[in-house]
Design an enzyme around this catalytic site. Structure first.
Site, mmCIF file in Angstrom:
data_model
loop_
_atom_site.group_PDB
_atom_site.id
_atom_site.type_symbol
_atom_site.label_atom_id
_atom_site.label_comp_id
_atom_site.label_asym_id
_atom_site.label_seq_id
_atom_site.Cartn_x
_atom_site.Cartn_y
_atom_site.Cartn_z
ATOM 1 N N HIS A 39 0.806 -1.211 0.000
ATOM 2 C CA HIS A 39 0.000 0.000 0.000
ATOM 3 C C HIS A 39 0.846 1.270 0.000
ATOM 4 O O HIS A 39 0.430 2.297 -0.554
ATOM 5 C CB HIS A 39 -0.956 -0.013 1.187
ATOM 6 C CG HIS A 39 -2.157 -0.872 0.949
ATOM 7 N ND1 HIS A 39 -2.970 -1.338 1.949
ATOM 8 C CD2 HIS A 39 -2.671 -1.375 -0.200
ATOM 9 C CE1 HIS A 39 -3.947 -2.066 1.428
ATOM 10 N NE2 HIS A 39 -3.778 -2.098 0.133
ATOM 11 N N CYS B 295 -8.942 -0.014 -22.144
ATOM 12 C CA CYS B 295 -8.999 0.644 -20.831
ATOM 13 C C CYS B 295 -8.042 0.012 -19.837
ATOM 14 O O CYS B 295 -7.947 0.444 -18.695
ATOM 15 C CB CYS B 295 -10.413 0.631 -20.265
ATOM 16 S SG CYS B 295 -11.101 -1.027 -20.040
#
Length: 833
Positions: free
Chosen positions: A453, A761
């Site tokens: 993270h 995408c």
């Protein structure tokens, strides 16, 4: 009978704390509390009077049950189960009565030392939750003569409550290398504790409680042996399924991997590492030393300590929720998502129950929470999954925040010089976000990984970051000026004045170019020969939509609606979903938005949705399959989207479509819901090309779809049969592989038969090196992160589409992604003018 037993040293040698043991299962106390010895003698002695309750078939481990019920496990060396008994001669059997100082195992020290990673011998009390231990020994001890540790029973040994219902059973083959020795038993123990049911493992006419590591080890189960699992209780079915999976998922006797591999030392004197966030920085080195807070072990009573823990958890929960709200307000989606995950961890019942057990044993709230966090951390480290190991930093973050509340004196944010390159062993997300961003030039960590993270936050905040640099990072001299090139994976702490000046000039030129590209980004992107390419943005909320507009995006190419569903306790209502999507359309100032229906499952966990546990989640209920499995969830989302205005600017995208039947089923349901709502207009309906079957059937899909959008992340993993969450395969998981280029070409060709357009995408669209390839393959829409829109538009404007077409055709004949990238690099100057 005394409740206290004093243990004598079972070996002569140097006493070490468990934290020094090179095995996370023992180091984290997962097997129990105790001490370790670097042995100088060759005979393992019984540390007390008692009965032998377990002897490993390979002779490397023995457990003695003391008179007060303490189970003392002595594990000789690390990974010595792999020796198959060679180097060990046992003198006792299970059930033997022994006296303190009696020989248990003779050890061929030289033989074992040559073949095992370490001779360190661990002595732990496996039921230490029911005991109070005094870990007084230090320095040199003498076998059978030195006091090693004192163990006091804390009342009755705890047992789970009564269970009801029929006993269920199932067989399983043990896949763990070496059978059920210490590490696999610790893993099974951690799994069994998640369930209320009573669980036994049966083998060779004996049964052992799955919550007892010693009992399981005592069964003598070997690799590939068949065992029978028995469970009785309300969640017996789920417990059996989880235990079978744990037994049949192979682990190896070697060490669990560190969160990220340390990069080999460089020959040029620079510090090497793994790029977590690319970028160039010149700054002053600032070393952040990690200081462990002292916590009192004994508490002031069960009720006061439970109240203190619950109060601290609520305060931290409120603070984290405030962090989430602030991040959402700033449009910092990555930060919001990470702290939202911390909220879920704060509500984790297993952590809370583990901490409560320590408090019930007389420990303080601070000691209890730290112990629970670290035990869970070692479970993650011991599972052999580097991606899960990187989540330990999140647990560490919570530990720090809860201890700050319990002990007072919250750590102040460090003061940084104007341009600081922060160096630390590791950082937690909240530590990173507390650093003053305007003064932070870069981050260098001894540990960490490119997918944890902190790395995600560094990329989101555009902070150059290098991780997994090893202990050499912590030996850097603070206060010196250094040059960090995170993209190339190095830091130069001895850069000369010329190199520093050149880097500063490079940084200034890059910033000037970014400003120039942003000023020009509002216009349409056309190749030199006039081909228009739409450059849209991938977003998650209205704040990111506004950011996309500021960066010149032509629209939104992907709105991921799963972010409306995660980090909460129930599904968002139809009105919440409609309002969130309407906010996005309103923020786009007349531009269109492609909104993808819920893509839950796989690596996108939504805890409150009743998705079953799956052996291979990537191949199970994912994307539109989840919607079919839970039609009420899909209907609520479709109804919400049909009420967004104007529908002419809305395009709905369906994830994980396998064939035409999936598409037709949703189109029919969309028509039915529109009729119910009295909506006459229909939004465009598109299909994500994420699985090879969809690419192969693109012509059939394009007959019924309004557009096709390629998700290169999943298409790559399914085409190459490589899990995109597997860190060891990351370097090979490249969407520029010729097989992917052929599938994209096939998709574009199939869509062209029906006059439909194709976009990309996935992450490949955000790779400037891939832009000429995608243009040459016939893709007419690229959806990228908002900050990359100006650069991708600039790249398109420098291309000739005819040259790109020939290039794309040539690349499909190559045989690897490496060859493709080498060719692109060689042709870059000719392509980009």
């Amino acid at each position: 009978m005394s409740a206290t037993v004093t243990l004598q040293a079972p070996l002569s040698g140097v006493v070490l704390p468990l934290s020094a043991v090179p095995d996370p299962v023992f180091a984290g106390g997962l097997m129990g509390q105790g001490l370790a010895i670097e042995p100088l003698s060759s005979t393992l002695l019984s540390p007390c009077d008692g009965q032998v309750s377990q002897v490993s078939s390979t002779g490397h481990a023995v457990t003695v049950r003391a008179a007060n019920g303490a189970e003392i496990l002595m594990h000789i060396g690390i990974d010595t189960v792999k020796l198959g008994g060679s180097g060990f001669a046992t003198r006792v059997q299970k059930g033997d009565r022994v006296q303190c100082g009696q020989p248990l195992v003779d050890i061929d020290i030289d033989s074992v030392a040559r073949r095992a990673p370490s001779l360190i011998t661990v002595v732990v009390v496996t039921n230490s939750d029911d005991m109070a231990l005094s870990l007084d020994a230090s320095g040199l001890v003498e076998a059978g003569a030195s006091c090693f540790l004192t163990v006091t029973a804390q009342g009755a040994i705890s047992h789970p409550g009564a269970v009801h219902g029929a006993e269920l059973s199932v067989t399983a083959i043990v896949a763990h290398e070496g059978g059920l020795h210490a590490r696999p038993c610790a893993l099974l123990h951690s799994v069994a504790r998640r369930y209320e049911s009573h669980i036994d493992i049966g083998f060779a006419g004996q049964r052992a409680n799955a919550r007892s590591v010693v009992s399981m080890m005592g069964l003598g189960v070997g690799e590939n042996d068949t065992v029978t699992l028995y469970a009785q209780g309300a969640d017996a079915d789920a417990a059996l399924a989880a235990l079978v999976e744990a037994l049949q998922t192979p682990t190896h006797a070697g060490h669990a991997p560190a969160p990220a591999a340390v990069v080999a030392t460089r020959d040029d004197g620079k510090l090497g590492g793994v790029c977590a966030a690319p970028g160039l920085a010149v700054g002053t080195l600032v070393l952040l030393a990690e200081q462990e807070r002292a916590v009192p072990e004994r508490g002031h009573g069960v009720e006061p300590e439970l109240a203190a823990l619950n109060g601290a958890l609520q305060k931290v929960r409120d603070r984290v929720a405030a962090d989430v709200a602030q991040a959402d307000k700033r449009g910092a989606h990555a930060e919001s998502e990470i702290f939202g995950a911390h909220l879920a961890l704060l509500d984790d019942p297993a952590l809370a129950q583990a901490a409560e057990r320590y408090i019930l044993d007389g420990r303080s709230a601070a000691y209890a929470y730290r112990s629970a966090i670290r035990a869970q951390s070692e479970v993650l480290l011991g599972l052999g999954n580097a991606l899960l190991a990187e989540r330990v930093a999140d647990l560490k973050d919570l530990e720090r925040r809860v201890l700050d509340v319990l002990l007072g004196g919250e750590e102040a944010a460090p003061e940084l010089p104007a341009q600081a390159i922060v160096v630390a062993d590791d950082l937690t997300p909240s530590q990173l976000t507390r650093l003053p961003r305007e003064q932070l030039a870069g981050v260098v960590l001894a540990r960490g990984g490119a997918t944890n993270h902190v790395a995600i936050l560094c990329r989101a905040l555009a902070i150059p970051a290098l991780v997994a640099c090893g202990p050499a990072a912590l030996a850097l001299a603070a206060g010196g000026e250094a040059l960090l090139n995170a993209g190339e994976g190095w830091l130069d702490a001895d850069a000369d004045a010329a190199a520093l000046a050149a880097a500063r000039q490079d940084i200034a030129q890059r910033e000037q170019r970014r400003r120039m590209l942003r000023e020009q980004s509002a216009g349409q992107a056309r190749t030199r020969d006039g081909l228009a390419i739409e450059v849209a943005a991938n977003i998650a909320n209205a704040a990111e939509a506004r950011d996309a507009v500021l960066n010149g995006a032509d629209g939104v190419g992907l709105l991921r609606t799963e972010f409306l569903f995660i980090d909460r306790h129930d599904a968002p209502s139809e009105d919440e979903q409609r309002a969130a999507c309407q906010d996005v359309l309103d923020a786009l100032q007349g531009r269109s938005a492609i909104i993808r229906t819920l893509d839950a499952g796989g690596d996108k966990d939504v805890p409150y949705l009743p998705l079953p546990a799956e052996d291979n989640p990537a191949l199970g209920l994912r994307g539109i399959r989840t919607g079919f499995a839970m039609p009420a969830v899909l209907d609520a989302q479709l109804r919400a989207l049909l009420q967004v205005k104007p529908l002419s600017r809305l395009r709905i995208l369906l994830p994980m479509v396998a064939d035409v039947a999936d598409l037709l089923r949703v189109r029919q349901r969309l028509d039915e819901l529109a009729a119910e709502l009295g909506v006459t207009e229909r939004p465009q309906l598109g299909v994500m090309i994420e699985v090879p079957s969809a690419a192969l059937l693109a012509d059939q899909l394009a007959e019924h779809a309004d557009f096709l959008s390629i998700g290169t992340n999943d298409l790559t993993q399914y085409t190459l049969a490589m899990d995109r969450c597997h860190p060891a395969l990351a370097a090979r998981l490249d969407a520029l592989h010729p097989s992917l280029l052929r599938l994209i070409a096939l998709t574009v060709h199939g869509a062209a038969k029906h006059g439909k357009w194709v976009g990309v995408c996935g992450a490949l669209a955000s790779d400037p090196q891939a832009t000429p390839v995608l243009v040459g393959l016939g893709v007419t829409e690229l959806s990228v992160s908002p900050q990359l829109v100006p650069e991708i538009k600039d790249t398109v404007r420098r291309l000739d589409s005819t040259a790109c077409q020939q290039l794309a055709l040539d690349l499909q004949s190559l045989n690897s992604a490496q060859q493709v990238r080498a060719r692109l690099q060689a042709d870059a100057a000719a392509l980009l003018r």
